[in-house]
Enzyme design. Structure first.
Site, PDB file in Angstrom:
ATOM      1  N   ASP A 244       0.884  -1.395   0.071  1.00 15.73           N
ATOM      2  CA  ASP A 244      -0.166  -0.193  -0.096  1.00 15.73           C
ATOM      3  C   ASP A 244       0.744   1.299   0.092  1.00 15.73           C
ATOM      4  OD1 ASP A 244      -2.359  -1.442  -0.325  1.00 15.73           O
ATOM      5  OD2 ASP A 244      -2.657  -1.550   2.534  1.00 15.73           O
ATOM      6  N   TYR A 305       5.421  -8.681   7.856  1.00 15.63           N
ATOM      7  CA  TYR A 305       4.974  -8.024   7.839  1.00 15.63           C
ATOM      8  C   TYR A 305       5.939  -7.339   9.329  1.00 15.63           C
ATOM      9  CZ  TYR A 305       3.206  -8.045   3.283  1.00 15.63           C
ATOM     10  OH  TYR A 305       2.645  -7.967   1.858  1.00 15.63           O
ATOM     11  N   TYR A 376      -3.741 -10.047   2.277  1.00 16.00           N
ATOM     12  CA  TYR A 376      -4.951  -8.274   2.609  1.00 16.00           C
ATOM     13  C   TYR A 376      -3.775  -8.478   4.113  1.00 16.00           C
ATOM     14  CZ  TYR A 376      -6.987  -8.144  -2.257  1.00 16.00           C
ATOM     15  OH  TYR A 376      -6.624  -8.123  -3.276  1.00 16.00           O
TER      16      TYR A 376
END
Length: 411
Positions: A244, A305, A376
């Site tokens: 993103d 992440y 996601y």
């Protein structure tokens, strides 16, 4: 000899130039041009027929047929009082007599382009192709090659002579010289430069390609300098996945290929880019297949992440430890609400391999997620109103908001 017999059958039906006759037997013998092969065949047929004629055989008609495209036979017939008229080749109409002349126009069209490899392509009038097909079909030719193949090879060889240091490349040439034999036009198709590299994104206001909302810069804009180095008219990027705009790409970086369209050159020294938003390190040149591989690999790459998460209600360390239940779990996600206009009902299944959490304050915690590419992550954390299950919000029974997201590694 079978070749001579078949050649005579063909010449009885059609007047063919040396190249077009020799091309029917292109797979027989090596290191010969078709015109050399055709001339040799005609010479042998001529010797055979003249010998038979002098022995009293009735081969005059065959000699006349051969003489239409063979000067020595016309000379022989004139000595016995027979006049034979020369005719144009049935297939090419004389095109192949000096087809190499188009190499000069091709070389001129390539002037100013710094390339290393090339290929020649041609477009022929339909009637030539139809006539060639007629001959091949009628005589069941299985040892020949196409007229386009011969033309491309001959012009390519002449270009090699005119452009020393260049190479012919069949699979992925830098440039393709296209010759339209209907109009006589010569054009140059410049294949793009494909430069692979890795990038880091250090800013939370930088996207890959599009500006929107609070985005102040794009990776695409930053890599314009690559396009300028190669003298291209346009450039696009192919990344191995994406993050993103408000997520940083850190660690070892993400693979990306810069495609420069219509370049003026194909080799150049490309320095790395380092600024406050982006780091780009060139690796080397790749082909289109490697671009596809990078994109496919992104679907299965393992990514690590880091997220900073805000909880609406206070959490304890003991409650937070429940997120470990999500390790080695399969996550089902419907297209997130923020992008569902693109494919509202699409379902995605991804794997979470490991997850760890650290409480920073009662309302804030740090989360580390090691997962399959394509997950996601934001939605995996806050649940997206039930469109992602299981989720961290579901396990903690809390409303969560992702404050920061970073990609730490692409494995």
């Amino acid at each position: 000899m079978e070749v001579l017999d078949k050649a005579l059958e063909i010449l009885r039906a059609y007047p063919l130039c040396d190249s077009c006759l020799g091309r029917q037997f292109a797979q027989l013998g090596f290191a010969l041009e078709n015109w050399e092969r055709g001339r040799a065949i005609k010479t042998l047929v001529h010797m055979k027929l003249v010998s038979e004629y002098r022995s009293g055989a009735d081969v005059l008609n065959d000699l006349v047929k051969l003489a239409k495209t063979h000067q020595p036979t016309r000379r022989f017939l004139s000595t016995v009082g027979v006049k034979a008229e020369e005719e144009k080749c049935y297939i090419c109409g004389g095109l192949l007599a000096d087809v190499e002349k188009y190499a000069e126009k091709a070389a001129e069209a390539l002037r100013g382009v710094e390339f290393e490899t090339f290929e020649v392509g041609s477009s022929l009038p339909r009637d030539i192709l139809e006539r060639e097909g007629e001959v091949v079909k009628r005589f069941l030719i299985t040892t020949g090659e196409s007229i386009k193949h011969e033309i491309n090879r001959r012009i390519g060889r002449e270009l090699l002579r005119r452009l020393p240091g260049k190479k012919v490349e069949k699979l992925r040439p830098n440039v393709v010289v296209k010759i339209d034999f209907t109009t006589g036009d010569v054009s140059v198709l410049k294949n793009p430069v494909l430069l692979e590299g890795i990038y880091l994104k250090l800013s939370r206001r930088t996207s890959q390609a599009k500006k929107f909302g609070g985005v102040k810069a794009t990776l695409l804009e930053k890599l314009q300098y690559v396009r300028d180095i190669f003298g291209g008219v346009e450039h696009v990027i192919h990344a191995g996945g994406r993050e993103d705009a408000d997520a940083r790409m850190l660690g070892t970086g993400r693979p990306v290929v810069v495609e420069v369209k219509q370049p003026a050159r194909y080799r150049a020294d490309v320095p790395p880019l380092v600024d406050s938003d982006v780091v780009f390190k060139p690796i080397g040149y790749v082909n289109r297949e490697e671009v596809r591989r990078i994109k496919e690999k992104a679907k299965t790459d393992i990514k690590l992440y880091r997220a900073l998460v805000l909880s609406e209600r206070p959490l304890t360390a003991e409650e937070l430890s429940k997120v470990s239940e999500l390790s080695r779990r399969t996550v089902v996600q419907f297209t997130p609400r923020r992008i569902k206009r693109l494919s509202p009902k699409k379902k995605r299944v991804r794997m979470v391999y490991d997850i760890h959490a650290r409480l920073v304050s009662p309302h804030v915690f740090e989360l580390y997620v090691r997962c399959q590419g394509g997950l996601y992550v934001k939605e995996f954390i806050h649940g997206d109103g039930g469109r992602t299950t299981p989720s961290v919000a579901e396990i903690l029974n809390a409303q969560l908001d992702v404050l920061e997201l970073d990609v730490l590694a692409v494995e």
